[in-house]
Design a protein around this motif. Structure first.
Motif, mmCIF file in Angstrom:
data_model
loop_
_atom_site.group_PDB
_atom_site.id
_atom_site.type_symbol
_atom_site.label_atom_id
_atom_site.label_comp_id
_atom_site.label_asym_id
_atom_site.label_seq_id
_atom_site.Cartn_x
_atom_site.Cartn_y
_atom_site.Cartn_z
ATOM 1 N N ARG A 39 -4.853 85.915 93.334
ATOM 2 C CA ARG A 39 -4.722 84.493 91.702
ATOM 3 C C ARG A 39 -4.984 84.564 91.580
ATOM 4 O O ARG A 39 -4.805 84.285 90.049
ATOM 5 C CB ARG A 39 -6.906 84.007 92.572
ATOM 6 C CG ARG A 39 -7.668 85.196 92.394
ATOM 7 C CD ARG A 39 -8.384 84.468 93.590
ATOM 8 N NE ARG A 39 -9.182 83.349 92.712
ATOM 9 C CZ ARG A 39 -10.474 82.515 93.835
ATOM 10 N NH1 ARG A 39 -10.725 83.383 95.047
ATOM 11 N NH2 ARG A 39 -10.616 81.498 92.617
ATOM 12 N N HIS A 40 -5.168 86.269 90.535
ATOM 13 C CA HIS A 40 -4.783 86.175 89.325
ATOM 14 C C HIS A 40 -3.875 86.515 88.625
ATOM 15 O O HIS A 40 -3.217 85.795 87.627
ATOM 16 C CB HIS A 40 -5.637 88.190 88.956
ATOM 17 C CG HIS A 40 -7.318 87.889 89.189
ATOM 18 N ND1 HIS A 40 -7.928 87.318 89.114
ATOM 19 C CD2 HIS A 40 -7.881 89.322 90.978
ATOM 20 C CE1 HIS A 40 -9.572 87.542 90.004
ATOM 21 N NE2 HIS A 40 -8.856 88.603 90.725
ATOM 22 N N LEU A 41 -2.963 87.374 88.759
ATOM 23 C CA LEU A 41 -1.111 87.061 88.791
ATOM 24 C C LEU A 41 -1.159 85.982 88.268
ATOM 25 O O LEU A 41 -0.214 85.028 88.270
ATOM 26 C CB LEU A 41 -0.300 88.021 89.436
ATOM 27 C CG LEU A 41 0.928 88.249 89.544
ATOM 28 C CD1 LEU A 41 1.554 86.981 89.943
ATOM 29 C CD2 LEU A 41 1.162 88.411 87.356
ATOM 30 N N LEU A 42 -1.159 84.908 89.101
ATOM 31 C CA LEU A 42 -0.577 82.974 89.906
ATOM 32 C C LEU A 42 -1.241 82.295 88.632
ATOM 33 O O LEU A 42 -0.826 81.901 87.639
ATOM 34 C CB LEU A 42 -1.330 82.933 91.397
ATOM 35 C CG LEU A 42 -0.438 81.234 91.105
ATOM 36 C CD1 LEU A 42 0.277 81.523 92.323
ATOM 37 C CD2 LEU A 42 -1.734 80.444 90.735
ATOM 38 N N GLN A 43 -2.415 82.693 88.205
ATOM 39 C CA GLN A 43 -3.502 82.081 87.406
ATOM 40 C C GLN A 43 -2.794 82.778 86.179
ATOM 41 O O GLN A 43 -2.449 81.367 84.663
ATOM 42 C CB GLN A 43 -5.410 82.139 87.069
ATOM 43 C CG GLN A 43 -5.704 81.046 86.207
ATOM 44 C CD GLN A 43 -7.414 81.599 86.837
ATOM 45 O OE1 GLN A 43 -7.898 82.217 87.459
ATOM 46 N NE2 GLN A 43 -7.512 80.846 85.317
ATOM 47 N N ASP A 44 -2.527 83.869 85.498
ATOM 48 C CA ASP A 44 -1.656 84.588 84.170
ATOM 49 C C ASP A 44 -0.645 83.360 84.068
ATOM 50 O O ASP A 44 -0.217 82.863 83.031
ATOM 51 C CB ASP A 44 -1.884 85.849 84.535
ATOM 52 C CG ASP A 44 -3.039 86.331 84.219
ATOM 53 O OD1 ASP A 44 -3.947 86.363 84.004
ATOM 54 O OD2 ASP A 44 -2.826 87.380 84.546
ATOM 55 N N ARG A 45 0.517 83.483 85.549
ATOM 56 C CA ARG A 45 1.533 82.731 85.270
ATOM 57 C C ARG A 45 1.649 81.366 84.990
ATOM 58 O O ARG A 45 2.450 80.752 84.655
ATOM 59 C CB ARG A 45 2.748 83.160 86.765
ATOM 60 C CG ARG A 45 3.036 84.096 86.510
ATOM 61 C CD ARG A 45 3.793 85.123 85.918
ATOM 62 N NE ARG A 45 5.513 83.984 85.507
ATOM 63 C CZ ARG A 45 5.780 84.493 86.574
ATOM 64 N NH1 ARG A 45 5.985 85.096 86.860
ATOM 65 N NH2 ARG A 45 7.444 83.778 86.489
ATOM 66 N N ALA A 46 0.504 80.793 85.729
ATOM 67 C CA ALA A 46 0.286 79.150 85.575
ATOM 68 C C ALA A 46 0.141 79.174 83.648
ATOM 69 O O ALA A 46 0.626 77.992 83.263
ATOM 70 C CB ALA A 46 -0.498 79.379 86.209
ATOM 71 N N GLU A 47 -1.035 79.789 83.266
ATOM 72 C CA GLU A 47 -1.021 79.793 81.890
ATOM 73 C C GLU A 47 -0.229 79.668 80.924
ATOM 74 O O GLU A 47 -0.049 78.717 80.356
ATOM 75 C CB GLU A 47 -2.328 80.936 81.725
ATOM 76 C CG GLU A 47 -4.031 80.323 81.966
ATOM 77 C CD GLU A 47 -4.328 79.395 81.296
ATOM 78 O OE1 GLU A 47 -3.988 78.925 80.946
ATOM 79 O OE2 GLU A 47 -5.306 78.795 82.691
ATOM 80 N N GLN A 48 1.390 80.546 81.739
ATOM 81 C CA GLN A 48 2.323 80.577 80.805
ATOM 82 C C GLN A 48 2.637 79.381 80.867
ATOM 83 O O GLN A 48 3.798 79.006 79.796
ATOM 84 C CB GLN A 48 2.858 81.680 81.029
ATOM 85 C CG GLN A 48 2.612 83.327 81.117
ATOM 86 C CD GLN A 48 3.110 84.189 81.285
ATOM 87 O OE1 GLN A 48 4.292 84.445 81.844
ATOM 88 N NE2 GLN A 48 2.491 85.559 81.820
ATOM 89 N N GLU A 49 3.112 78.842 81.866
ATOM 90 C CA GLU A 49 4.186 78.043 82.297
ATOM 91 C C GLU A 49 3.582 76.661 81.544
ATOM 92 O O GLU A 49 3.884 75.835 81.680
ATOM 93 C CB GLU A 49 3.884 77.158 83.827
ATOM 94 C CG GLU A 49 5.263 78.566 84.788
ATOM 95 C CD GLU A 49 6.474 78.662 84.058
ATOM 96 O OE1 GLU A 49 6.849 77.888 83.636
ATOM 97 O OE2 GLU A 49 7.279 80.029 84.101
ATOM 98 N N LYS A 50 2.119 75.945 82.236
ATOM 99 C CA LYS A 50 1.289 75.555 81.001
ATOM 100 C C LYS A 50 1.889 75.164 80.084
ATOM 101 O O LYS A 50 2.128 73.906 78.716
ATOM 102 C CB LYS A 50 -0.232 75.574 80.861
ATOM 103 C CG LYS A 50 -0.680 74.633 82.470
ATOM 104 C CD LYS A 50 -2.208 75.598 81.860
ATOM 105 C CE LYS A 50 -2.756 74.920 80.555
ATOM 106 N NZ LYS A 50 -4.516 75.260 80.931
ATOM 107 N N GLN A 51 2.219 77.031 78.980
ATOM 108 C CA GLN A 51 2.378 76.605 77.735
ATOM 109 C C GLN A 51 3.976 76.007 77.176
ATOM 110 O O GLN A 51 4.541 75.344 76.365
ATOM 111 C CB GLN A 51 2.439 78.207 77.243
ATOM 112 C CG GLN A 51 0.629 78.523 77.112
ATOM 113 C CD GLN A 51 -0.068 77.507 75.889
ATOM 114 O OE1 GLN A 51 0.845 77.403 75.229
ATOM 115 N NE2 GLN A 51 -1.269 77.643 76.042
ATOM 116 N N VAL A 52 5.095 76.433 78.673
ATOM 117 C CA VAL A 52 5.789 76.648 77.808
ATOM 118 C C VAL A 52 6.075 74.734 78.759
ATOM 119 O O VAL A 52 7.068 73.859 77.662
ATOM 120 C CB VAL A 52 7.043 76.938 79.675
ATOM 121 C CG1 VAL A 52 8.244 76.274 79.853
ATOM 122 C CG2 VAL A 52 7.187 78.792 79.306
ATOM 123 N N SER A 53 5.216 73.915 79.489
ATOM 124 C CA SER A 53 6.214 72.621 80.237
ATOM 125 C C SER A 53 4.876 72.125 78.645
ATOM 126 O O SER A 53 6.047 70.851 78.496
ATOM 127 C CB SER A 53 4.540 72.663 80.758
ATOM 128 O OG SER A 53 4.509 71.014 81.156
#
Length: 477
Positions: free
Chosen positions: A316-330
């Protein structure tokens, strides 16, 4: 000029008359080796080497703004005197005044203790012990936000924290593995050791002020064009630095003084010096062996930090970090991104009837079904228990629903070992800027429970009234 042409040339300098690159000011942490530091008014460390390559690729002239502390560097970034931070972690506090590039270096954080302490599995078992952390570092902010019950003592830098730990004034200290390893060797903290992994790992990026989007895009492009050999060379160069050589230099002057005394007092003093040098060699060998042990721990802990031990999926920690990155890209590029949560129906009954060993087998087989069905760009993780989460970058809500239907069909047709066919419920939600990850996840979770309340074995998307029960139409939708 292509990346290959630039980085194939051993001379990375340029003619200031012919190539007038725009000047970009930047700040560093002045005391965080081997990552970065200011020594003799010069920027040194891993980030210094990275910025040499990135500056050429991005066609900017980086100029250092010298500071004495990391807190002072952060203040200059807030005020805009520094346009760029060279190497740092993303955090909610820093995102208020900085925009982050994609990460270009990953490193684990660790808990350090004295030799009498047991091995720690994260922060949960610290209890009432005193934990040291560097003020203004991401780890101090993370512990304060997510583990407010921990007795946290803030220090000026990692060396100050390790000294308190060695003297028994605190029970544990959290820091970056590479820098902690360097300081333990340099300062001879023989009673200290790595006692466990500390979440989350370092995802080190560059950052620019919020208003400089054009510079952020240039730096992201430059980072993406860095060849693999650049990362390998920088890591090998700075990871193999033997910081204990500074200790050896001190002992050299001591040995020189003793040698002068030997000339005056005779053979007896010379024998004492010889024995002393032999002890020093033994100590150096012991320190080298410790460095190798810490290197092995680094590789093992880095893998453990991003993987679920049962299914080998991301955690879950890796996925949450990646989700934060994709939010910025979005938000920056106006792209859609979706979350998909999968929950096994009646999984408790499987454990009760067949036993937890069979339940674990079901989880492993389901993880394989998910991984062989999702797309290459998707990120799948085990969130916990029988719940799995999939991050779908550059994906509309309709496309995410279609993916959920494919998964539903694939899973429902699989015969799970010792159990037979099983079903799952699915919740889908598209990211709605500027909501937080927690709000986004909660909307997806509510969609999942709507699907469960509708009878399970179905799909529900946040914002839609309908619930999809039939996966047989996947190929026709």
């Amino acid at each position: 000029m292509s990346t290959t042409e630039v980085l194939a040339d051993d001379d990375l300098t340029f003619d200031p008359v012919k190539n007038a690159f725009p000047v970009v000011t930047y700040c560093v942490d002045p005391d965080w080796m081997p990552y970065e530091a200011i020594r003799n008014n010069q920027h040194v460390g891993m980030s210094s080497d990275y910025m040499t390559y990135i500056g050429v690729l991005a066609e900017v002239d980086f100029q250092l703004i010298k500071t004495k502390t990391w807190s002072q560097s952060l203040e200059k970034l807030k005020s805009g005197e520094c346009q760029v931070a060279s190497m740092l972690n993303r955090s909610p506090e820093r995102e208020r005044y900085l925009r982050f590039t994609q990460p270009f270096f990953v490193g684990p954080n660790v808990l350090v203790s004295n030799n009498a302490q047991p091995f720690f599995q994260g922060y949960e078992n610290i209890g009432e012990q005193v934990l040291g952390a560097v003020a203004k570092y991401r780890q101090a902010e993370y512990v304060s936000n997510y583990y407010p019950h921990i007795n946290l003592k803030l220090v000026e830098n990692e060396l100050a924290g390790l000294r308190l730990l060695a003297e028994g004034d605190i029970d544990l200290f959290v820091g970056s593995l590479l820098s902690v390893n360097s300081l333990i060797q340099k300062n001879g903290f023989s009673n200290l050791r790595v006692a466990g992994l500390a979440e989350p790992q370092d995802l080190l990026s560059m950052a620019v002020t919020n208003d400089d989007i054009a510079l952020l895009d240039k730096l992201n492009i430059a980072i993406s064009e860095l060849p693999e050999w650049v990362h390998a060379d920088i890591y090998k160069q700075w990871n193999n630095v033997r910081v204990i050589e500074e200790m050896n230099l001190r002992y050299f002057w001591i040995a020189s003084g003793i040698f002068l005394c030997v000339v005056l007092v005779g053979i007896w003093r010379q024998m004492i010096v010889s024995r002393y040098n032999q002890k020093l060699m033994v100590k150096n060998n012991q320190l080298e062996a410790l460095q190798q042990e810490l290197m092995e721990n680094n590789r093992r802990l880095e893998f453990m930090s991003v993987r679920d031990p049962l299914t080998n999926m991301y955690n879950r920690h890796l996925l949450q970090d990646r989700a934060e990155q994709e939010k910025q890209v979005s938000q920056r590029k106006n792209l859609t991104v979706c979350l998909l949560i999968i929950d096994i129906d009646f999984f408790k009954a499987v454990n009760d009837r067949f036993g937890h060993s069979t339940g674990d087998t079901v989880l492993v087989e389901l993880a394989k079904q998910i991984c062989c069905t999702i797309r290459e760009m998707d990120v799948a993780a085990r969130w916990g228990g029988e719940e799995f989460v999939i991050l779908c970058p550059k994906t509309t809500l309709c496309e995410a629903i279609y993916l959920a239907k494919r998964l539903k069909k694939q899973i429902s047709q699989h015969d799970f070992t010792g159990v037979g066919q099983m079903t799952c419920s699915y919740g889908v939600a598209e990211y709605l800027a500027p909501e937080s990850f927690v709000d986004w996840f909660n909307r997806t979770d509510k969609a999942l429970y709507t699907a469960k309340n509708a009878g399970r074995d179905c799909i529900h998307a946040a914002g839609l009234d309908s619930v999809t029960k039939d996966a047989s139409q996947v190929n026709n939708d």
